[in-house]
Write a protein that holds these residues in place. Sequence first.
Motif, mmCIF file in Angstrom:
data_model
loop_
_atom_site.group_PDB
_atom_site.id
_atom_site.type_symbol
_atom_site.label_atom_id
_atom_site.label_comp_id
_atom_site.label_asym_id
_atom_site.label_seq_id
_atom_site.Cartn_x
_atom_site.Cartn_y
_atom_site.Cartn_z
ATOM 1 N N HIS A 174 25.703 49.604 48.004
ATOM 2 C CA HIS A 174 24.501 50.123 48.675
ATOM 3 C C HIS A 174 23.242 49.472 48.105
ATOM 4 C CE1 HIS A 174 26.824 53.053 50.872
ATOM 5 N NE2 HIS A 174 27.380 53.456 49.743
ATOM 6 N N ARG A 202 22.978 45.984 49.586
ATOM 7 C CA ARG A 202 22.543 46.014 50.982
ATOM 8 C C ARG A 202 21.058 46.344 51.104
ATOM 9 N NH1 ARG A 202 27.853 48.644 53.121
ATOM 10 N NH2 ARG A 202 27.085 50.348 51.869
ATOM 11 N N CYS A 203 20.533 47.122 50.191
ATOM 12 C CA CYS A 203 19.119 47.501 50.222
ATOM 13 C C CYS A 203 18.226 46.459 49.576
ATOM 14 C CB CYS A 203 18.909 48.844 49.505
ATOM 15 S SG CYS A 203 19.670 50.220 50.368
ATOM 16 N N ILE A 232 18.037 45.755 46.277
ATOM 17 C CA ILE A 232 17.535 46.158 44.972
ATOM 18 C C ILE A 232 17.789 45.036 43.963
ATOM 19 C CG2 ILE A 232 17.817 47.795 43.075
ATOM 20 C CD1 ILE A 232 18.480 49.903 45.192
#
Length: 82
Positions: free
Chosen positions: A74, A77-78, A80
């Motif tokens: 996640h 995908r973001c 970060i």
Amino acid sequence: MKRVLLVYQGGISDMIAMHWLKHKMKMSVFTYTAQLGGGNLAPELIGESVMRLGAESAYFGELEEKFYKYILSHAIRCGIQD
């Protein structure tokens, strides 16, 4: 006697916390160490270490797959970054 679970990484602060909980707070200390894929933790060495420090039991979790699946993927995908 009260019991406590200490999330244990093996650093000096964990050792101090364990000593304080056991000797000052008079608690039974149980430890948990999670392998997240960032290093070569040897469960038997960690277990021996915490038992020498006075833990009642040492638990070890292999969480690389879950860590990637539920957290790291996640974050990637973001976008970060460090």
